[in-house]
Design a protein around this motif. Sequence first.
Motif: not given
Length: 204
Positions: A2, A73, A75-76, A78-79, A82
Amino acid sequence: MEYILVLGSYLIGSIPFGLVLGKLAGIDVRGAGSGNIGATNVARLAGKKLGVLTLACDALKAILPMLAAAWLLENSGQRELWVALCGGAAFLGHLYPLYLRFKGGKGVATALGIFLYLEPAAALIGMLLFVGVVYNWGYVSLGSLTVALLMPGLVWLLSGSVSNSLLAFGIGALIWLKHRDNIERLMKHEEKSWRKKDSGSNSA
């Protein structure tokens, strides 16, 4: 990952497309007109085609890093945060570019790219407002300031996203900060009008 994406976004945002395109046309845009590296000054000094190309490049240097961050990202949890941070980093890169000793543009076109990605409806409304203000009063700076002021509310109303709304607020505040000379001239009725085709400094 990130943090690398955010740093990369800043470095991409630092690319001074207006300066590069101006030099290809044989003009150093920092030494004429408003001295700004943005699309408005490039259009005045090197023609509307290069001005539009500068605007597109300055918008894309925010859109592309955000697209890359969203993909990498995927699958994050907090996509969204970020992606917004990458957009903000690209914006800061344009305002304070590493390659130009942190002396950059005013960020309007790069902000447009950010909101075209994050909230296209808000960006469209913002563009219509910008055109309306410039058409009626002739001041590019006034159009930019108006949209910067209203964009946080538009993003909040249309998306409800806290991170995107905070980003819009921060971007708006920095655009106003970068336009402080324009604000002073507007208040003194000394700002140059686009209609008069001056080479003065009301560049966005």
